[in-house]
Design a protein around this motif. Structure first.
Motif, PDB file in Angstrom:
ATOM      1  N   LYS A   1     -12.979  60.336  63.761  1.00 51.50           N
ATOM      2  CA  LYS A   1     -13.513  61.471  64.265  1.00 51.50           C
ATOM      3  C   LYS A   1     -13.423  63.150  62.754  1.00 51.50           C
ATOM      4  O   LYS A   1     -11.819  63.617  62.655  1.00 51.50           O
ATOM      5  CB  LYS A   1     -13.770  62.083  65.208  1.00 51.50           C
ATOM      6  CG  LYS A   1     -14.633  63.310  65.125  1.00 51.50           C
ATOM      7  CD  LYS A   1     -14.555  63.503  67.014  1.00 51.50           C
ATOM      8  CE  LYS A   1     -15.891  64.852  66.739  1.00 51.50           C
ATOM      9  NZ  LYS A   1     -16.509  64.522  68.238  1.00 51.50           N
ATOM     10  N   ILE A   2     -13.663  63.663  62.194  1.00 56.32           N
ATOM     11  CA  ILE A   2     -13.404  64.379  61.216  1.00 56.32           C
ATOM     12  C   ILE A   2     -14.102  66.004  62.486  1.00 56.32           C
ATOM     13  O   ILE A   2     -14.276  66.573  62.774  1.00 56.32           O
ATOM     14  CB  ILE A   2     -14.591  64.927  60.005  1.00 56.32           C
ATOM     15  CG1 ILE A   2     -14.227  63.059  58.995  1.00 56.32           C
ATOM     16  CG2 ILE A   2     -14.126  66.082  58.912  1.00 56.32           C
ATOM     17  CD1 ILE A   2     -13.092  62.934  58.349  1.00 56.32           C
ATOM     18  N   VAL A   3     -12.790  67.129  61.883  1.00 56.67           N
ATOM     19  CA  VAL A   3     -12.024  67.988  62.861  1.00 56.67           C
ATOM     20  C   VAL A   3     -12.047  69.294  61.890  1.00 56.67           C
ATOM     21  O   VAL A   3     -11.432  68.973  60.534  1.00 56.67           O
ATOM     22  CB  VAL A   3     -11.560  67.714  64.406  1.00 56.67           C
ATOM     23  CG1 VAL A   3     -12.118  67.304  65.247  1.00 56.67           C
ATOM     24  CG2 VAL A   3     -10.396  67.421  63.944  1.00 56.67           C
ATOM     25  N   PHE A   4     -11.469  70.225  62.138  1.00 51.06           N
ATOM     26  CA  PHE A   4     -11.790  70.949  60.856  1.00 51.06           C
ATOM     27  C   PHE A   4     -10.895  71.820  62.222  1.00 51.06           C
ATOM     28  O   PHE A   4     -10.748  72.135  63.038  1.00 51.06           O
ATOM     29  CB  PHE A   4     -12.266  72.369  60.532  1.00 51.06           C
ATOM     30  CG  PHE A   4     -13.608  71.282  60.074  1.00 51.06           C
ATOM     31  CD1 PHE A   4     -13.753  71.276  58.545  1.00 51.06           C
ATOM     32  CD2 PHE A   4     -14.798  71.068  60.935  1.00 51.06           C
ATOM     33  CE1 PHE A   4     -14.864  70.628  58.124  1.00 51.06           C
ATOM     34  CE2 PHE A   4     -15.933  69.727  60.671  1.00 51.06           C
ATOM     35  CZ  PHE A   4     -15.633  69.667  59.127  1.00 51.06           C
ATOM     36  N   GLY A   5      -9.718  73.489  60.972  1.00 49.24           N
ATOM     37  CA  GLY A   5      -8.990  73.903  61.774  1.00 49.24           C
ATOM     38  C   GLY A   5      -8.798  75.994  60.957  1.00 49.24           C
ATOM     39  O   GLY A   5      -8.849  74.884  59.954  1.00 49.24           O
ATOM     40  N   LEU A   6      -9.046  76.551  61.052  1.00 50.72           N
ATOM     41  CA  LEU A   6      -9.442  78.053  60.692  1.00 50.72           C
ATOM     42  C   LEU A   6      -8.056  78.770  61.082  1.00 50.72           C
ATOM     43  O   LEU A   6      -7.590  79.097  62.586  1.00 50.72           O
ATOM     44  CB  LEU A   6     -10.347  78.444  60.967  1.00 50.72           C
ATOM     45  CG  LEU A   6     -11.015  79.718  60.092  1.00 50.72           C
ATOM     46  CD1 LEU A   6     -12.378  79.520  59.870  1.00 50.72           C
ATOM     47  CD2 LEU A   6     -10.512  81.100  61.178  1.00 50.72           C
ATOM     48  N   THR A   7      -7.119  79.609  60.771  1.00 48.92           N
ATOM     49  CA  THR A   7      -5.872  80.198  61.111  1.00 48.92           C
ATOM     50  C   THR A   7      -6.457  81.853  60.547  1.00 48.92           C
ATOM     51  O   THR A   7      -7.033  81.971  59.649  1.00 48.92           O
ATOM     52  CB  THR A   7      -4.673  80.210  60.532  1.00 48.92           C
ATOM     53  OG1 THR A   7      -4.499  79.957  59.100  1.00 48.92           O
ATOM     54  CG2 THR A   7      -4.365  78.459  60.800  1.00 48.92           C
ATOM     55  N   LEU A   8      -5.845  82.887  61.870  1.00 49.47           N
ATOM     56  CA  LEU A   8      -5.999  84.372  61.179  1.00 49.47           C
ATOM     57  C   LEU A   8      -4.768  84.413  60.877  1.00 49.47           C
ATOM     58  O   LEU A   8      -4.120  84.022  61.039  1.00 49.47           O
ATOM     59  CB  LEU A   8      -6.108  84.493  63.009  1.00 49.47           C
ATOM     60  CG  LEU A   8      -8.035  83.934  62.838  1.00 49.47           C
ATOM     61  CD1 LEU A   8      -7.522  83.459  64.537  1.00 49.47           C
ATOM     62  CD2 LEU A   8      -8.824  84.711  62.980  1.00 49.47           C
ATOM     63  N   PRO A   9      -4.500  85.902  60.033  1.00 50.17           N
ATOM     64  CA  PRO A   9      -3.690  86.530  59.860  1.00 50.17           C
ATOM     65  C   PRO A   9      -2.478  87.149  60.748  1.00 50.17           C
ATOM     66  O   PRO A   9      -3.379  87.086  61.788  1.00 50.17           O
ATOM     67  CB  PRO A   9      -3.873  86.994  59.027  1.00 50.17           C
ATOM     68  CG  PRO A   9      -5.039  87.456  59.499  1.00 50.17           C
ATOM     69  CD  PRO A   9      -5.630  86.536  59.676  1.00 50.17           C
TER      70      PRO A   9
END
Length: 440
Positions: A214-222
């Motif tokens: 499964k393709i999932v995503f990541g997003l980081t905040l400063p």
């Protein structure tokens, strides 16, 4: 604006995996999560950026999950730490989670029927897995070479004094396992977190691909730092907590009021839900007249309202005005107490307020607002002395128990920069006098 456009404008994206594909996916409601380890019985202002990001996603129709680290919190994340955390018992973690859940309800909507937020504890899917099963089913998908290359691990390994324990080294596997379980059982496709979580997030993405295809995503905040290079959310007294028992509402509000001029617009974008037009208007006013502190007031009121409610935000703002001579009419005792609890204390005999009271001249000397009786008389006759924020011009004035606010307090002010607060408990024989020096 789309959610990613909104986050970009606010300066809230540090890293993102496959942004183009994620943008397409976000055109429809998506389930996402952010984890927090309950290492204390309260969140602090440093936790706000990722949790407010969850709220921003929810407001635009997405499905947020807050993951309490009942499992990961018992291990301790090495990210951004120079030494190993103190291990907490299950009882302490459970108690912390219960306390923090109350605060999360102010940040996320758990009641809406459309896309309610969910709070889950990762201990619920780890506690029944044996160590051998975890190593066989999860551990085999991780390369030690890749784990060592992660910044959170490498930085600790390079410290010869502290190093990194096998316990903390395993943290990455547990967080990756969280993402896999949520992707499998809740169709969660996005994990967000601070930029120090990038290695843990990408480890989870890899595990989802290997175990679930499964393709999932990541997003980081400063990670937030102040303009002067100091750590955000720290004061001389320590961390700024969301729980008013740990950090009073007044002190919480003052933290935001005292934001560095160089940071205030950035923090309006990070920590409030004020629309772009209003923030840009405040930015213009701040640039033209920073002394008016319009942006600081808007920041303090908005964040205090968000965490403590509208009434508390208004009262804490009124309490701050007392510092600069604002009217006391209508101020509540709770608000007043929040203000005086933040200043040092001194004592005087209660009997001195009874009957004819104590001469104002002597009280000014006792409060160290005037150096001598002669100076005290000059200060009073010059119009620079106030009792309970009302100017007093008579050097013959005495301060008595009739001057007590709420039967407990007296405010003395000399000029604009010196404030003295006295407090008395009726059951005591001593009056506690508090005094502080405040500057505009």
């Amino acid at each position: 604006m789309s959610i990613l456009e909104e986050l970009k404008w606010r300066g809230l994206i540090a890293d993102c995996t496959d942004e183009a594909e994620l943008t397409k996916k976000l055109s429809a409601p998506m389930t996402l999560y952010c984890g927090f380890d309950p290492t204390a019985d309260s969140l602090h202002v440093g936790n706000l950026v990722p949790l407010l990001a969850l709220r921003r996603f929810q407001l635009l129709g997405h499905n947020p999950i807050a993951v309490a680290g009942g499992a990961t919190g018992s291990i301790g994340d090495p990210s951004g730490k120079t030494q190993e955390r103190q291990l907490l018992t299950k009882e302490i973690l459970d108690r912390n989670i219960a306390s923090v859940k109350v605060q999360l309800a102010k940040l996320l909507d758990f009641e809406t029927k459309k896309n309610p937020a969910r709070l889950v504890d990762n201990a619920s899917w780890t506690q029944n897995i044996s160590y051998l099963d975890f190593l066989r089913d999860i551990g085999k998908h991780f390369s030690v070479n890749q784990m060592v290359a992660k910044e959170s691990v490498r930085a600790r390994m390079e410290d010869r004094e502290t190093g990194i324990s096998y316990t903390e080294f395993s943290y990455m596997l547990l967080q990756a396992f969280d993402f896999m379980v949520l992707a499998r059982d809740q169709n969660c496709e996005l994990q967000i977190g601070g930029s120090d979580q990038w290695g843990n997030i990408t480890a989870g993405i890899d595990l989802c691909r290997k175990k679930l295809s499964k393709i999932v995503f990541g997003l980081t905040l400063p990670l937030i730092t102040n303009a002067d290079g100091t750590k955000f959310g720290k004061t001389e007294a320590g961390a700024v907590w969301l729980d008013p028992k740990r950090t009073s509402v007044y002190k919480f509000s003052q933290f935001w009021i005292n934001t560095d001029d160089r940071d205030v617009i950035r923090y309006l974008k990070f920590f409030t839900f004020l629309p772009r037009e209003e923030i840009e208007s405040l930015e213009k006013k701040h640039s033209e007249n920073p002394g008016a502190r319009e942006a600081h007031k808007a920041l303090a009121i908005s964040v205090t309202d968000l965490i403590h409610g509208t009434k508390s935000a208004i009262e804490s703002f009124r309490a701050s005005q007392i510092l600069f001579g604002g009217e006391l009419t209508g101020i509540s005792e709770i608000t007043f107490d929040g203000f005086i609890n933040e200043v040092p204390k001194k004592e005087i005999e209660k009997s001195k307020l009874d009957g004819v009271g104590i001469p104002l001249v002597e009280l000014l000397i006792h409060a160290e607002l005037s150096s001598s009786k002669g100076q005290a008389r000059k200060d009073i006759e010059g119009g620079g002395v106030n009792i309970n924020n009302v100017r007093e011009a008579s050097a013959a004035r005495a301060v008595t128990s009739n001057d007590l606010l709420f039967g407990k307090h007296i405010l003395l002010r000399k000029g604009k920069k010196k404030l003295f607060v006295s407090s008395v408990e009726p059951s005591l024989t001593m009056v506690k006098f508090n005094f502080a020096f405040v500057a505009r």
